[in-house]
Design a protein around this motif. Structure first.
Motif, PDB file in Angstrom:
ATOM      1  N   GLN A   1      -8.181  -2.218  -1.932  1.00  0.00           N
ATOM      2  CA  GLN A   1      -8.336  -3.662  -2.042  1.00  0.00           C
ATOM      3  C   GLN A   1      -7.231  -4.381  -1.280  1.00  0.00           C
ATOM      4  N   SER A   2      -6.033  -3.825  -1.331  1.00  0.00           N
ATOM      5  CA  SER A   2      -4.911  -4.419  -0.603  1.00  0.00           C
ATOM      6  C   SER A   2      -5.174  -4.416   0.900  1.00  0.00           C
TER       7      SER A   2
ATOM      8  N   PHE B   1       2.202   1.860  -3.568  1.00  0.00           N
ATOM      9  CA  PHE B   1       1.225   2.462  -4.468  1.00  0.00           C
ATOM     10  C   PHE B   1       0.873   3.885  -4.036  1.00  0.00           C
TER      11      PHE B   1
ATOM     12  N   TRP C   1      -8.062   2.164  -6.002  1.00  0.00           N
ATOM     13  CA  TRP C   1      -8.788   0.902  -5.820  1.00  0.00           C
ATOM     14  C   TRP C   1      -7.850  -0.193  -5.344  1.00  0.00           C
ATOM     15  N   VAL C   2      -6.641  -0.226  -5.927  1.00  0.00           N
ATOM     16  CA  VAL C   2      -5.658  -1.241  -5.522  1.00  0.00           C
ATOM     17  C   VAL C   2      -5.272  -1.051  -4.060  1.00  0.00           C
ATOM     18  N   ARG C   3      -5.099   0.202  -3.641  1.00  0.00           N
ATOM     19  CA  ARG C   3      -4.743   0.461  -2.238  1.00  0.00           C
ATOM     20  C   ARG C   3      -5.834  -0.041  -1.293  1.00  0.00           C
TER      21      ARG C   3
ATOM     22  N   THR D   1       0.827  -1.205   0.000  1.00  0.00           N
ATOM     23  CA  THR D   1       0.000   0.000   0.000  1.00  0.00           C
ATOM     24  C   THR D   1       0.863   1.257   0.000  1.00  0.00           C
TER      25      THR D   1
END
Length: 582
Positions: A87-88, A33, A83-85, A30
């Motif tokens: 979701q992680s 990113f 979104w990736v952060r 996180t």
């Protein structure tokens, strides 16, 4: 041996800290990113600079089109990375839940078992609170705070005056957050405590709805609940007032600083020390410096709730760790040895039992009698390994029953508590202890306690649901089902605490027959009772008074010794039994 609860071979372990450490890879991901999201968030400022300084001066439509396309791509990439952060961190929360849910369930159960005053599913809610906090905006703002320094550096590069002004605004925001935490912690903690008290009281009211309704107690009960609810709402309102005031003040500082930076930028532009677009960019960058701090102040209530949840969860998990693996023991035969037991409710200094000792060979039966508050139920809980002894031991086949792995021992133990508790499910499931029901064993247990005829009259038979806490059954039916559960699978050691308190004559006869059959199966049985009719199936008798054995021996001998006998002048006196051991 395998310890169930604290006080036996424990180390200072912090299961919650260990679980948090396992989340470090997700946190690093996180953070990685976040570097790019905090760079891409400057896209509007960069676009503005390019439009004012490059496009307006060159009047080149191609340049405008290219940088516009680049900005659109940057925005799309920013949303993907955001979104990736989340979701992680969402996956990290699920990992935390998988890591701790068994321990939290065990600790909740253990605290309730030991103290009798556990807070139910609160710790499970605490785990959910921490899990939900990880992907929240408040937590991600923590991660973004260091990257605000990058924006601060850009302001210093544009002009030191802008940088120092932005730094001053950040310090003011930090002080708002600091005093916000100081002001809302105490009222929020009180509000949460009062909320738990109010909820616990309401749960008790609901459980006793029939008594309350039948005797017209609802009005008075409602007033008491309102008093508890009023305290909770007052403290919560106080915390919310402080939090709302500080959140509004935080937004005010952010808005003022953006405008003041615009003014300073204009001042520097008029002096020729800053470009025309620079003053607008400075205003935007100043807002970015304060944005994470503003989100932290706005989400401080969630942060405080998570902190309290963490503290509670850390305490209970450290106090009630999961049992350690140990060597399996052979199946017991039922030989019982009670050695000088001194005991009382766990985590108290109260001594209910005071040096109780006796021995039973496999297949023997013992009746424990005595006045109320003499320690009979405490003795029952020690005999099945629910409570530990302050001094002394309760040994089954030579092994400490409290330390024995209950998952292994449970199939050889039968226990009927004084307060009968059934669980939502079918009759067969309750009797089979919620394992896979063995039809033959269920049928045998029901036949022994005289339930077979009653169950056959139900439309669904053994698949009849009992309702929440056995609400669909009468008191006598609940007690018989619980008795069938205690003898399911023919255990080697059975403890029955007032097994006939709700039984009628036919139920008493069935109980007597059950005790006879357990004796024929060489099962060691202890019955705590006030009724003499079960003594026909019992070998030994123990009289417990004020936590001490006053008389023990074979049933007929103890009964004879306790019979009133005439004094020399013709008056009738009662015998004072002497001590002994069964």
């Amino acid at each position: 041996m395998k310890p169930d609860f604290p006080g036996k071979n424990q180390k200072n372990k912090r299961p919650l800290d260990d679980a948090i450490r396992l989340l470090f890879p997700a946190l690093k991901k996180t953070l990685f990113f976040s570097i790019f999201t905090n760079i891409l968030v400057l896209t509007p400022s960069w676009y503005m600079l390019e439009v004012y300084d490059r496009v307006v001066n060159s009047r080149n439509f191609t340049t405008l089109a290219m940088i516009t396309i680049l900005v659109i791509v940057s925005y799309l990439l920013l949303e993907v990375l955001e979104w990736v952060r989340r979701q992680s961190m969402y996956e990290a929360g699920l990992q935390l839940d998988r890591q701790l849910r068994e321990q939290v369930f065990h600790a909740t159960f253990a605290e309730r078992l030991q103290s009798g005053s556990g807070v139910g599913v609160l710790y499970l809610k605490d785990l959910k609170t921490i899990r939900d906090f990880l992907p929240s905006s408040a937590f991600l703002s923590f991660i973004d705070v260091p990257f605000a320094l990058l924006v601060l550096v850009l302001l210093f590069l544009m002009d030191p005056l802008l940088g120092w002004f932005a730094l001053g605004g950040a310090c003011v925001q930090f002080m708002i957050g600091f005093f916000n935490e100081r002001r809302i912690r105490e009222p929020l903690e009180k509000a949460n405590r009062n909320a738990m008290v109010s909820q616990s009281y309401a749960n008790g009211v609901i459980r006793n709805a029939q008594v309350i309704e039948s005797m017209g107690m609802l009005g008075h009960i409602h007033e008491r609940w309102i008093e508890r609810q009023r305290d909770f709402l007052y403290q919560q309102a106080d915390a919310s007032d402080h939090a709302g005031t500080n959140a509004a003040l935080s937004k005010l500082v952010q808005g003022l600083m953006s405008s003041m930076l615009l003014g300073f930028g204009c001042f520097l532009s008029l002096k020729g020390e800053l470009g025309g677009s620079g003053m607008i960019v400075a205003s935007i960058l100043g807002g970015r410096v304060l944005a994470p701090l503003v989100q932290l102040v706005a989400g401080w209530r969630q942060i405080e709730n998570t902190r309290e949840a963490y503290v509670r969860l850390d305490r209970v998990l450290s106090s009630y760790p999961l049992p350690e693996e140990s060597m399996s023991l052979p199946a017991p035969t039922g030989a019982l040895l009670v050695e000088g037991v001194v005991a009382g409710p766990p985590k108290t200094n109260l001594q209910v039992l005071k040096g109780v000792s006796f021995r039973l060979v496999p297949g023997a039966s013992l009746a424990v009698v005595g006045p109320s508050a003499s320690g009979k139920t405490t003795l029952a809980r020690l005999l099945v390994g629910i409570w530990p002894a302050i001094n002394g031991k309760v040994r089954l086949d030579g092994s400490d029953i409290y330390s024995w792995n209950k998952n292994e021992l449970g199939q050889y133990i039968g226990y009927l508590p004084q307060n009968v508790e059934l669980f939502e499910g079918t009759i067969a499931e309750n009797i089979a202890r919620f394992g896979k029901p063995d039809p033959e064993k269920v049928l045998l247990a029901c036949r022994m306690v005289g339930l077979e005829g009653l169950i056959s009259s139900f439309p669904k038979g053994y698949e009849t649901p009992v309702g929440d806490d056995g609400a669909y059954l009468s008191g006598g039916e609940r007690q018989r089902v619980a008795l069938a559960r205690a003898i399911y699978g023919m255990p080697k050691f059975v403890v029955l605490d007032e097994p006939n308190s709700s039984l009628d004559e036919s139920g008493d006869a069935a109980l007597l027959n059950t005790l006879m059959q357990l004796k024929a199966q060489e099962c060691t049985v202890i019955v705590i009772t006030h009724r003499k009719n079960v003594l026909a199936a019992i070998d030994y008798m123990l009289v417990l008074v004020d936590g001490q054995i006053q008389k023990s021996g074979r049933c007929e001998e103890v009964l004879a010794a306790m019979q009133p006998k005439p004094s020399p002048n013709g008056a009738v006196t009662s015998i004072q039994p002497a001590g002994g051991a069964a």
